[in-house]
Design an enzyme around this catalytic site. Structure first.
Site, PDB file in Angstrom:
ATOM      1  N   GLU A  11       0.801  -1.224   0.000  1.00 45.72           N
ATOM      2  CA  GLU A  11       0.000   0.000   0.000  1.00 45.72           C
ATOM      3  C   GLU A  11       0.834   1.274   0.000  1.00 45.72           C
ATOM      4  O   GLU A  11       0.470   2.251  -0.621  1.00 45.72           O
ATOM      5  CB  GLU A  11      -0.942   0.009   1.213  1.00 45.72           C
ATOM      6  CG  GLU A  11      -1.923  -1.152   1.192  1.00 45.72           C
ATOM      7  CD  GLU A  11      -2.944  -1.074   2.314  1.00 45.72           C
ATOM      8  OE1 GLU A  11      -3.456   0.025   2.585  1.00 45.72           O
ATOM      9  OE2 GLU A  11      -3.228  -2.128   2.921  1.00 45.72           O
TER      10      GLU A  11
ATOM     11  N   GLU B  80       3.789  -7.522   9.661  1.00 44.29           N
ATOM     12  CA  GLU B  80       2.436  -6.997   9.839  1.00 44.29           C
ATOM     13  C   GLU B  80       1.656  -7.862  10.837  1.00 44.29           C
ATOM     14  O   GLU B  80       0.915  -7.357  11.674  1.00 44.29           O
ATOM     15  CB  GLU B  80       1.719  -7.012   8.490  1.00 44.29           C
ATOM     16  CG  GLU B  80       0.292  -6.534   8.549  1.00 44.29           C
ATOM     17  CD  GLU B  80      -0.347  -6.478   7.172  1.00 44.29           C
ATOM     18  OE1 GLU B  80       0.120  -7.207   6.277  1.00 44.29           O
ATOM     19  OE2 GLU B  80      -1.310  -5.720   7.001  1.00 44.29           O
TER      20      GLU B  80
HETATM   21  C1  BGC Z   1      -2.615  -1.429   6.574  1.00 47.76           C
HETATM   22  C2  BGC Z   1      -2.469  -1.122   8.056  1.00 47.76           C
HETATM   23  C3  BGC Z   1      -3.549  -0.120   8.336  1.00 47.76           C
HETATM   24  C4  BGC Z   1      -4.813  -0.918   8.206  1.00 47.76           C
HETATM   25  C5  BGC Z   1      -6.060  -0.268   8.647  1.00 47.76           C
HETATM   26  C6  BGC Z   1      -3.891  -2.161   6.417  1.00 47.76           C
HETATM   27  O1  BGC Z   1      -4.145  -2.591   5.154  1.00 47.76           O
HETATM   28  O2  BGC Z   1      -1.523  -2.093   6.052  1.00 47.76           O
HETATM   29  O3  BGC Z   1      -1.279  -1.036   8.580  1.00 47.76           O
HETATM   30  O4  BGC Z   1      -3.428   0.641   9.457  1.00 47.76           O
HETATM   31  O5  BGC Z   1      -4.966  -1.422   6.911  1.00 47.76           O
HETATM   32  O6  BGC Z   1      -6.591  -1.058   9.560  1.00 47.76           O
END
Ligand code: BGC
Length: 908
Positions: free
Chosen positions: A482, A784
């Site tokens: 992202e 993550e």
């Molecule tokens: C991101 C997170 C972000 C989250 C929202 C994800 O796709 O990588 O780090 O804060 O979405 O909950």
């Protein structure tokens, strides 16, 4: 002897082209005498040998964030700065520097120019709400990317026929650019202009080209590619977030010795395409070396078949001078090894997950196509595995060879990777053929933390790497899937970030975008810069913000105040913080859950203080719900299962925190208002969510942590909440079960409530989920999700480079290193390491705004030696067992201590 160092102007050394009305100055005192304090300073500012401003001798100890109110900087003017400092030992020292202003809102004389080009095709209509998230599980190996755009090459000729006094080039782009003059690269800066909310804030860069221009013919060469402007970015991989055509705005100002001034506006520029067949900041590049236009950016090149550029109109009110460092190569090294995988692939193992680029050198015949696929992990069997999936996330480079020896490194793309599969290499690939370049925004490394435990050291290294990988232009969630400015991620990580690198200007720049993107109703978007793609994603959940995420507007400036003494960060964002809290107040008071009508009056009445509606990410990624369920559905489940209680608890956090800000800013009326509001939220929360046995309505570790952190208990409930938290941890086999919004406070809550030993058990835990589980699985960055690699070695499609869970860094430095802020910016700090933390050696050093603070302790059996260094102009409060608590001034000190080992774990 007194010496001054690190003179900063807006936290940078000698900045060029800044658009700041009242620049802040800072300097660091160094003295070989102990107990040194500044007693007075004097600031002199001159321009062209004329003294413009003289503060006179001011009796003050202030050496950071100093503003001279009578100084009114003038556009494009260079100022010489001279600081004189007196100390309490009657020493005097001086330091000099300079800075130069940018346009300061004065008019540009040039216009935007654009190459003749095919506009980028929008991937979809981003103004339409999204109803479903497209999931791609496998990539098409034959995709040809023909809809992608080539980079544009622009030549601007300029003749110099007199002696130059001073030459500047102001430059920016729709897209990202590289700038050369006569084939010479003008700066190390990459991917300029930085990623900002372009229609509101577009930064231009200022280059001093006085020494680069030659007498006679010159050529400005500018290559421009899609970048964040029109490239395929964000979770959905959509193009055209800001525009569909690339272009540049350039204004050269050449001042001659004879007093004349020339303006170069680029209108005579010509453009063509070249070897970069396509370039997308996310996906990658295709480079055909056969199409190189040798010498294209030098005067003798024949550009008769190039197209004249078009002069186009765009609003200019979004232009602002570059603030903080640009993206650059922060480290270059050889890869670890070349692997032949069981499936027969050739894979480069860089040895480190990072955000960066490869550089390859080879000899080849003409026309060979080599493909490079990037990934962060190999599968269980050691084969290449694409861990980043989604639309337009291939992470690929194509290189088509020319004849002979050649070197290639992509220009306008980077990837998040550790492993690179190479297809089509001529002959045998060896590590000597490859260089690895790690990229990040320019920031000073200021903190280091090293212990006698190699696993903890690896954890610190993993935190550092996830930090640098995710501070490439803006604070991001991850550097591959992202690369978005998710507000919640930086909300939890900022204190750790501030320790590792000097992040002040970087965060100041990003916060300007947060303010610019704040919605009319005060909501702070979940992603900043708030690109269209995320607006359309938010329609799936029906909310553009979330508790905790929007709190970045309060917590990030607060962290900057605490770490750097940056009060302006609070001042500049205070209105935005108030608007955010007003938004929450409105949501709580005026929106009700579905069954509200059935509630009794008392229940309805307290509901006005509970943010009990709307979508929130809640305690995102609670391990017990996510582990073993790597699909997106389980992640979203953590949001739905926890949002109902996390949002009202975070409402209390927002209000408590803004009250702290109001108090720092001396706004007593606001303090009173927010403290009253906090009390109401607190009791409404207790009544609604905690039963008399101290069991919370959502019975998860993280929920207890958040309640404890925010004082959401009566005295009688407090112990029960702690006991239940401890019980839940034990029931979970002494492992974590905390998500994004609770984990930053978990260890502190345990330590503050008499459960320090349990905090250490969690720290040294190696079963999943835990920090050291990742380390034992060979992690080189923070993941993550804790179980991204399962206990049986199964890998999943999570990101392996997310800094959020690295927020433990802040606790490590404070509690294990023992360095704690007492007064903002470490003007006063505490030194109180815990020698019973299970380590026998810890070494911590931090270049605070006042200079180096160092703590090193060595434990042998029960004897501890501790060496500390206190920078000049600060005080430390030393709390060491067996020594009297005392306040000391600058200098180097050694203490010893006898520790009674209270039977705590000894790791080594
Ligand atoms: C991101 C997170 C972000 C989250 C929202 C994800 O796709 O990588 O780090 O804060 O979405 O909950």
């Amino acid at each position: 002897m007194l010496r001054l160092e690190n003179l900063t102007i807006e936290h940078e050394n000698n900045p060029l082209g800044i658009d700041v009305e009242s620049p802040r100055f800072g300097w660091v005192l160094w003295s070989d005498e102990s107990d040194t304090f500044q007693t007075a300073y004097r600031i002199e500012i001159s321009s062209v040998d004329t003294l413009i401003c003289d503060s006179g001798k001011i009796n003050s100890k202030k050496s950071i964030e100093v503003v001279i109110s009578e100084f009114m900087p003038v556009a494009k003017t260079r100022y010489e700065l001279s600081i004189t400092v007196w100390d309490n030992h009657n020493s005097v020292a001086n330091i000099e520097g300079h800075f130069e202003m940018g346009f300061m809102k004065t008019k540009w004389q040039s216009s935007w120019i654009e190459p003749v080009q095919r506009p980028t095709l929008p991937t979809k209509d981003l103004d339409q709400p999204l109803t479903e998230f497209e999931i791609v599980t496998e990539y098409n190996p034959d995709r040809d990317f023909t809809e992608f755009q080539p980079a544009q090459y622009i030549r601007i000729p300029y003749k110099v026929d007199k002696a130059i006094k001073k030459a500047r080039v102001y430059l920016t782009a729709h897209g990202i650019y590289e700038f050369t003059i006569n084939g010479i690269t003008v700066s190390d800066r990459m991917f300029a202009p930085d990623n900002t909310s372009y229609h509101k804030i577009l930064q231009y860069q200022t280059y001093d080209v006085s020494e680069v221009l030659s007498q006679g013919d010159n050529v400005f060469g500018i290559v421009v590619a899609d970048g964040w402007w029109s490239g395929r970015i964000g979770a959905t991989g959509d193009s055209c977030q800001y525009g569909d055509k690339v272009g540049i705005l350039v204004q050269g100002e050449i001042e001659y010795e004879d007093g004349s001034i020339d303006i170069i506006d680029g209108k005579e520029g010509k453009s063509a395409t070249g070897p970069i067949v396509f370039s997308d900041i996310f996906v990658g590049e295709k480079y055909d070396a056969r199409l190189e236009k040798t010498g294209w950016d030098t005067p003798d090149y024949d550009d008769s078949d190039w197209n004249p550029v078009l002069i186009v109109e765009y609003p200019m009110s979004n232009l602002v001078g570059q603030y903080g460092g640009g993206v650059e190569t922060i480290m270059s090294f050889d890869p670890k090894e070349i692997i032949n995988t069981p499936e027969g692939d050739i894979v480069i193992d860089v040895g480190q997950v990072l955000a960066g680029q490869l550089e390859i050198t080879l000899s080849s015949e003409e026309g060979r196509m080599i493909r490079f696929d990037h990934s962060e992990v190999l599968d269980k069997e050691g084969n290449f595995f694409n861990n980043i999936l989604g639309v337009n996330k291939e992470q690929v480079l194509y290189y088509i060879t020319k004849e002979g020896k050649q070197t290639y490194r992509s220009k306008f793309t980077f990837h998040g990777f550790r492993y690179v599969r190479v297809i089509g290499w001529p002959g045998e690939l060896s590590v000597e053929d490859v260089r690895v370049h790690a990229l990040s925004s320019r920031m000073q490394n200021i903190g280091s933390f090293h212990t006698s435990n190699e696993k903890i050291n690896q954890l610190q290294s993993n935190i550092w790497w996830s930090q640098v990988s995710n501070t490439l232009s803006i604070p991001t969630d991850c550097p591959q899937r992202e690369r978005a400015g998710w507000t919640g991620d930086i909300m939890v990580f900022a204190p750790t970030m501030n320790f590792n690198r000097q992040s002040n200007s970087f965060l100041t720049r990003w916060l300007a975008n947060v303010r610019a993107d704040q919605l009319k109703d005060g909501a702070v978007p979940m992603v900043v810069p708030y690109m269209k793609a995320y607006k359309s994603v938010s329609s799936i959940f029906g909310s553009e913000t979330s508790c905790g995420w929007g709190d970045a507007i309060i917590q990030v400036p607060l962290s900057m105040y605490r770490s750097y003494g940056d009060k302006a960060a609070l001042q500049d964002n205070y209105d935005a913080m108030k608007r955010w809290v007003l938004y929450i107040q409105d949501r709580a008071a005026n929106n009700h859950p579905d069954d509200y009508d059935k509630w009794d009056l008392e229940h309805q009445n307290r509901s006005q203080y509970l943010w009990n509606t709307d979508f929130h990410y809640g305690d995102w990624l609670v391990p017990s719900m996510v582990l073993g369920n790597p699909d997106g559905g389980a992640m979203v489940e953590t949001a739905f299962k926890t949002k109902g209680i996390v949002a009202p608890a975070y409402y209390a956090f927002s209000v408590k925190s803004i009250s702290e800000v109001a108090s720092i800013l001396g706004n007593e009326e606001d303090v009173k208002y927010y403290d009253d509001l906090y009390e109401k939220i607190k009791y409404a929360f207790i009544d609604e969510y905690i039963d008399e046995d101290g069991i919370m309505s959502t019975d998860l570790q993280g929920i207890y942590v958040i309640a404890l952190k925010n004082g959401l208990y009566t005295e009688s409930l407090k112990t029960k909440l702690i006991q239940r938290l401890v019980q839940l941890i034990h029931e979970n086999d002494d492992r974590l079960d905390t998500g994004f919004l609770s984990i930053p406070y978990l260890m502190d809550m345990l330590c503050q409530h008499g459960e320090r030993a349990l905090a250490y058990t969690l720290l040294y835990q190696t079963k999943c989920p835990s920090w050291l589980y990742e380390v034992e699985q060979g992690a080189t960055t923070m993941w993550e999700s804790w179980g991204a690699i399962g206990e049986d070695g199964t890998v999943s499609t999570y990101s392996y480079n997310h800094y959020a869970f690295g927020c433990i860094g802040d606790w490590l430095y404070r509690e294990i290193g023992g360095l704690k802020i007492v007064e903002a910016g470490y003007e006063v700090f505490e030194i109180s390491p815990d020698f019973s933390c299970g380590l026998n050696h810890v070494k911590l050093s931090l270049y605070t705004p006042y200079g180096f603070a160092k703590v090193e302790w060595v434990r042998k059996e029960n004897e501890v030696t501790i060496i500390v260094e206190i920078p000049a102009n600060t005080n430390a409060i030393v709390k060491i067992p067996g020594n009297q608590k005392r306040r000391i001034g600058s200098g180097r000190y050694e203490f010893s201590s006898i520790v009674e080992n209270e039977g705590k774990i000894m790791v080594n």
